[in-house]
Enzyme design. Structure first.
Site, PDB file in Angstrom:
ATOM      1  N   ASN A   1      58.967  33.485  45.617  1.00 43.13           N
ATOM      2  CA  ASN A   1      58.450  34.067  46.856  1.00 43.13           C
ATOM      3  C   ASN A   1      57.156  33.340  47.177  1.00 43.13           C
ATOM      4  O   ASN A   1      56.226  33.342  46.368  1.00 43.13           O
ATOM      5  CB  ASN A   1      58.192  35.559  46.684  1.00 43.13           C
ATOM      6  CG  ASN A   1      57.505  36.178  47.891  1.00 43.13           C
ATOM      7  OD1 ASN A   1      57.638  35.692  49.006  1.00 43.13           O
ATOM      8  ND2 ASN A   1      56.777  37.255  47.675  1.00 43.13           N
ATOM      9  N   GLY A   2      57.087  32.708  48.347  1.00 40.09           N
ATOM     10  CA  GLY A   2      55.871  32.005  48.720  1.00 40.09           C
ATOM     11  C   GLY A   2      56.164  30.690  49.408  1.00 40.09           C
ATOM     12  O   GLY A   2      57.282  30.449  49.876  1.00 40.09           O
TER      13      GLY A   2
ATOM     14  N   LYS B   1      56.240  49.427  67.989  1.00 43.80           N
ATOM     15  CA  LYS B   1      57.396  50.064  67.366  1.00 43.80           C
ATOM     16  C   LYS B   1      58.658  49.814  68.186  1.00 43.80           C
ATOM     17  O   LYS B   1      59.725  49.523  67.636  1.00 43.80           O
ATOM     18  CB  LYS B   1      57.167  51.580  67.234  1.00 43.80           C
ATOM     19  CG  LYS B   1      56.242  51.948  66.128  1.00 43.80           C
ATOM     20  CD  LYS B   1      56.874  51.676  64.770  1.00 43.80           C
ATOM     21  CE  LYS B   1      55.829  51.331  63.740  1.00 43.80           C
ATOM     22  NZ  LYS B   1      55.145  50.076  63.871  1.00 43.80           N
TER      23      LYS B   1
ATOM     24  N   GLU C   1      59.769  45.998  67.992  1.00 43.18           N
ATOM     25  CA  GLU C   1      60.195  45.444  66.710  1.00 43.18           C
ATOM     26  C   GLU C   1      61.519  46.006  66.223  1.00 43.18           C
ATOM     27  O   GLU C   1      62.225  45.343  65.462  1.00 43.18           O
ATOM     28  CB  GLU C   1      59.108  45.605  65.645  1.00 43.18           C
ATOM     29  CG  GLU C   1      58.775  47.000  65.208  1.00 43.18           C
ATOM     30  CD  GLU C   1      57.626  47.019  64.193  1.00 43.18           C
ATOM     31  OE1 GLU C   1      57.355  45.995  63.555  1.00 43.18           O
ATOM     32  OE2 GLU C   1      56.984  48.085  64.054  1.00 43.18           O
TER      33      GLU C   1
ATOM     34  N   LYS D   1      58.905  43.285  55.383  1.00 44.14           N
ATOM     35  CA  LYS D   1      57.962  44.383  55.208  1.00 44.14           C
ATOM     36  C   LYS D   1      56.569  43.902  54.848  1.00 44.14           C
ATOM     37  O   LYS D   1      55.587  44.316  55.449  1.00 44.14           O
ATOM     38  CB  LYS D   1      58.475  45.322  54.112  1.00 44.14           C
ATOM     39  CG  LYS D   1      57.586  46.529  53.867  1.00 44.14           C
ATOM     40  CD  LYS D   1      57.610  47.469  55.049  1.00 44.14           C
ATOM     41  CE  LYS D   1      56.747  48.677  54.817  1.00 44.14           C
ATOM     42  NZ  LYS D   1      56.652  49.510  56.035  1.00 44.14           N
TER      43      LYS D   1
ATOM     44  N   CYS E   1      59.886  37.266  50.340  1.00 46.39           N
ATOM     45  CA  CYS E   1      61.144  37.451  49.615  1.00 46.39           C
ATOM     46  C   CYS E   1      60.979  38.504  48.530  1.00 46.39           C
ATOM     47  O   CYS E   1      59.882  38.881  48.154  1.00 46.39           O
ATOM     48  CB  CYS E   1      61.587  36.131  48.997  1.00 46.39           C
ATOM     49  SG  CYS E   1      61.677  34.771  50.173  1.00 46.39           S
TER      50      CYS E   1
ATOM     51  N   GLU F   1      50.483  50.575  69.472  1.00 46.07           N
ATOM     52  CA  GLU F   1      51.402  50.879  68.376  1.00 46.07           C
ATOM     53  C   GLU F   1      52.757  51.344  68.899  1.00 46.07           C
ATOM     54  O   GLU F   1      53.806  50.981  68.357  1.00 46.07           O
ATOM     55  CB  GLU F   1      50.774  51.932  67.461  1.00 46.07           C
ATOM     56  CG  GLU F   1      51.650  52.387  66.310  1.00 46.07           C
ATOM     57  CD  GLU F   1      52.024  51.291  65.329  1.00 46.07           C
ATOM     58  OE1 GLU F   1      52.926  51.536  64.500  1.00 46.07           O
ATOM     59  OE2 GLU F   1      51.433  50.190  65.384  1.00 46.07           O
TER      60      GLU F   1
ATOM     61  N   ARG G   1      62.261  43.209  52.170  1.00 44.24           N
ATOM     62  CA  ARG G   1      61.394  42.030  52.073  1.00 44.24           C
ATOM     63  C   ARG G   1      62.076  40.770  52.580  1.00 44.24           C
ATOM     64  O   ARG G   1      61.420  39.744  52.771  1.00 44.24           O
ATOM     65  CB  ARG G   1      60.950  41.820  50.624  1.00 44.24           C
ATOM     66  CG  ARG G   1      60.110  42.939  50.055  1.00 44.24           C
ATOM     67  CD  ARG G   1      59.672  42.596  48.639  1.00 44.24           C
ATOM     68  NE  ARG G   1      58.807  41.436  48.634  1.00 44.24           N
ATOM     69  CZ  ARG G   1      57.483  41.474  48.759  1.00 44.24           C
ATOM     70  NH1 ARG G   1      56.880  42.620  48.920  1.00 44.24           N
ATOM     71  NH2 ARG G   1      56.780  40.377  48.725  1.00 44.24           N
TER      72      ARG G   1
ATOM     73  N   HIS H   1      44.107  45.348  87.266  1.00 45.22           N
ATOM     74  CA  HIS H   1      43.797  43.952  86.998  1.00 45.22           C
ATOM     75  C   HIS H   1      45.035  43.164  86.581  1.00 45.22           C
ATOM     76  O   HIS H   1      44.945  42.251  85.766  1.00 45.22           O
ATOM     77  CB  HIS H   1      42.699  43.853  85.933  1.00 45.22           C
ATOM     78  CG  HIS H   1      41.411  44.497  86.345  1.00 45.22           C
ATOM     79  ND1 HIS H   1      40.487  43.885  87.169  1.00 45.22           N
ATOM     80  CD2 HIS H   1      40.915  45.737  86.079  1.00 45.22           C
ATOM     81  CE1 HIS H   1      39.471  44.701  87.376  1.00 45.22           C
ATOM     82  NE2 HIS H   1      39.704  45.832  86.723  1.00 45.22           N
TER      83      HIS H   1
ATOM     84  N   TRP I   1      63.789  35.805  52.648  1.00 39.97           N
ATOM     85  CA  TRP I   1      63.345  35.701  54.037  1.00 39.97           C
ATOM     86  C   TRP I   1      62.958  34.239  54.236  1.00 39.97           C
ATOM     87  O   TRP I   1      61.986  33.767  53.652  1.00 39.97           O
ATOM     88  CB  TRP I   1      62.149  36.621  54.289  1.00 39.97           C
ATOM     89  CG  TRP I   1      61.792  36.774  55.732  1.00 39.97           C
ATOM     90  CD1 TRP I   1      62.418  37.525  56.673  1.00 39.97           C
ATOM     91  CD2 TRP I   1      60.675  36.163  56.404  1.00 39.97           C
ATOM     92  NE1 TRP I   1      61.772  37.424  57.888  1.00 39.97           N
ATOM     93  CE2 TRP I   1      60.708  36.595  57.750  1.00 39.97           C
ATOM     94  CE3 TRP I   1      59.668  35.284  56.003  1.00 39.97           C
ATOM     95  CZ2 TRP I   1      59.764  36.191  58.689  1.00 39.97           C
ATOM     96  CZ3 TRP I   1      58.724  34.882  56.936  1.00 39.97           C
ATOM     97  CH2 TRP I   1      58.773  35.333  58.262  1.00 39.97           C
TER      98      TRP I   1
END
Length: 623
Positions: A101-102, A493, A496, A618, A2, A489, A27, A512, A75
């Site tokens: 936040n936490g 990208k 997400e 983030k 948050c 990567e 955030r 395989h 969040w």
């Protein structure tokens, strides 16, 4: 994850807090809220479900003002993302509010006890427990009223978990009490005004003088200044940092999205991460912020790298760089798993921690695990004065500047640059590369920003591909060697920000299993660059072309990322995105840019929220 903003000063408080929350919305954006006091109307709170614009509309319809206040963008962890669960949270008296936040791990047991004592809870959150505990600790004892900071200090000693909090009370005007144990908290020092926030961009428009709270710090913020104590009540001081970021860097700068702006900032980020650290005359790398001696580096038996998400992909590429140039074994871990496997790191090992924010909870835990086993620790991060920077034995700052988009771009290429510098430095110190080779590598690194600019001039080609493939349901990204992390990567990208299922895979593993996925509906991005001066690169290229033909034989669509001048691949692939030629270990910095742009343009065409993808934040500051 948050975002927190608090302000005491002579400006209108609501615009200051809302501006800070806009810069922290990356955030969390499930809900938002603000509380202000000091205008004679007591404590006023406004909250709204959803993004910050919803809160702004609530405030437009029902204005508020004051001389001090706190705000929050959420969040969700405990409790649904509703207005009821939005912060700030009140106590029973309505005179005190708190943002957090936490995660409070023992909140259920605390809540049960408070309910038995008569406290009434309104929400599903763990945060509300903290507000009620502060209320309880504010109660007078033996006729002496407890101060807000003392009540907060007593409260945090009861909490198990991680938290950054800010508290205000209408009974103690023009005072904010903030505390940290885990998630980041920064204190800003202005002229007759003071700030608390979760991250630097929230306050850059007002001040560049700041310091980070350390774990166990409690700050009392008033118009006359900031006082620090620890959770035991002992006085503290922290060194003030002067941040050189221009506030304009944290704005979109004319780009449609922060992510696109940050993609285009990569030449500067790579250049800034390099400048001042190399001498092309001597071919030497200078890493000054080290409490690690050259003898320590020469004695290394093994290197561990711990990171999360995009930084983990940088770590995988870094493994190839360090093993090739420094001839020392490297093991790469997810930071979230590192301490749980009891890693065998010790006094003759180096643990590298990679994190954009320097505050990632899992990465901090990995650092502390390594230090407990006497390993040397080295951080690679983007934020001066962050927790990783303070606790590691050495630090390499990436100088990428603020990164606002949730999907990391310029931080990644800056991390690759820092890892390459470290690999060359270790090679020099350990005697595994000579001065001539070092000079050649550093000269090639200095050419990378110009080559990145050349890649960015070809953005229209990537946008045209997005028009053709934005309706795809799946993507596959393939790479070999140091290019495999870029395949990972590229897939990350895309998934997400566009919500398309995408997978990165080693090209040599296609037989395989993954070959079964290939049909005419599957676009396959293949990383097929080559360094003509490197025999290993040429062999890898030949093998990758064989994989490309396997895909084509099964009716797959191939999008190749190849080296300028490669006409052979144009005949084999359906589409080719070219990048300039570069040494094998530096080509990933160039290859990733078309992957980033492809993900960006596809996401835009699909109508996705590029800068704030769903369910993500983030900075992951809690486990």
């Amino acid at each position: 994850m948050c975002g927190i903003v608090g302000y005491v000063g002579n400006k209108r408080v609501v615009p200051v807090i809302l501006d800070g929350l806009r810069r922290l919305e990356y955030r969390g954006y499930d809900s938002a809220g603000i509380a202000v006091a000091g205008n004679g109307e007591g404590l006023q709170v406004r909250r709204a479900e959803g993004k910050l614009r919803n809160l702004e509309e609530v405030i437009r319809l029902k204005p508020l003002d004051g001389t001090y206040g706190i705000g929050h963008t959420r969040w969700a962890t405990h409790g649904r993302p509703t207005e009821e669960n939005a912060h700030p949270h009140r106590d029973c008296t309505g005179k005190l509010v708190l943002v957090h936040n936490g995660i409070v791990e023992n909140y259920l047991s605390l809540k049960r006890k408070l309910i038995e004592e008569g406290h009434k809870f309104r929400t599903e959150t763990d945060t509300e427990v903290i507000a009620h505990l502060v209320e309880k600790n504010l109660a007078s004892h033996n006729g002496h009223k407890t101060s807000l900071e003392e009540a907060v200090r007593k409260t945090v000693q009861l909490l198990t978990g991680v938290f950054a909090i800010a508290v205000i009370s209408s009974d103690e005007p023009n005072k904010i009490v903030a505390a940290r144990n885990g998630p980041p908290a920064v204190i800003g020092l202005g002229k007759d005004e003071y700030f608390v926030a979760s991250d630097v961009p929230a306050i850059l428009n007002h001040t560049r003088d700041l310091f980070f709270l350390a774990d166990g710090d409690l700050a009392v913020i008033t118009p006359s200044g900031v006082q620090l104590i620890d959770f035991e009540g002992r006085r503290l001081t922290r060194e003030v940092q002067h941040i050189t970021w221009d506030p304009i860097m944290a704005e979109k700068g004319g780009f449609k999205h922060f992510m696109l702006k940050e993609i285009y900032e990569q030449p500067r980020a790579v250049r800034d991460t390099t400048l001042g650290r190399i001498s092309l005359d001597s071919g030497k790398v200078f890493l000054d912020e080290m409490d690690i001696t050259e003898q320590d580096f020469r004695s290394l038996q093994k290197v561990y790298i711990a990171a999360c998400g995009t930084s983990w992909h940088a770590a995988l590429a870094g493994k190839f760089m360090i093993e090739r140039l420094a001839k020392v074994r490297v093991e790469v871990d997810y930071a979230s798993e590192f301490r749980y496997r009891d890693p065998l790191t010790g006094a003759n090992d180096l643990t590298i921690l990679i994190t954009q924010s320097g505050e990632t909870a899992d990465t901090i835990a990995a650092l502390r695990e390594s230090r407990s086993k006497e390993s040397k620790t080295l951080g690679i991060c983007n934020v001066v004065g962050s927790m990783i920077a303070r606790e590691a034995n050495g630090i390499i700052y990436t100088h990428a500047g603020p990164e606002i988009g949730v999907a990391s771009t310029k931080a990644f290429t800056a991390q690759l640059t820092a890892l390459f510098l470290l690999a060359v430095y270790l090679g020099e110190v350990r005697g595994t590369i000579d001065a001539e080779e070092s000079n050649r590598l550093l000269d090639e690194l200095m050419r990378i920003p110009g080559k990145l600019e050349a890649v960015l001039t070809r953005d229209e080609e990537t946008e045209d591909l997005a028009k053709q493939y934005h309706r795809a349901n799946d993507f596959l990204f393939l790479g070999r060697g140091v290019h495999y992390p870029i395949a990972l990567e590229g897939a990350l990208k895309l998934k997400e920000i566009s919500y398309i299922h995408a997978e990165g895979y080693p090209a040599g593993e296609m037989k395989h299993g993954p070959n079964a996925l290939i049909d005419e509906d599957l676009p396959v991005v293949i990383l097929a660059t080559r360094d003509q001066t490197d025999p290993g690169s040429v062999l890898r290229y030949e093998k990758t072309i064989s994989n490309l033909k396997e895909v084509k034989a099964r009716s797959g669509t191939v999008i190749a990322i190849a080296t300028d001048g490669d006409e052979e691949i144009r005949e084999a692939a359906d589409h080719v995105l070219y990048v300039p030629e570069a040494p094998e270990l530096l080509s990933p910095i160039l290859e990733v840019v078309p992957c980033q742009l492809l993900a960006y343009h596809i996401a835009v065409r699909r109508g996705c929220d590029v800068d704030q993808p769903r369910n993500l934040a983030k900075s992951v500051t809690v486990e």
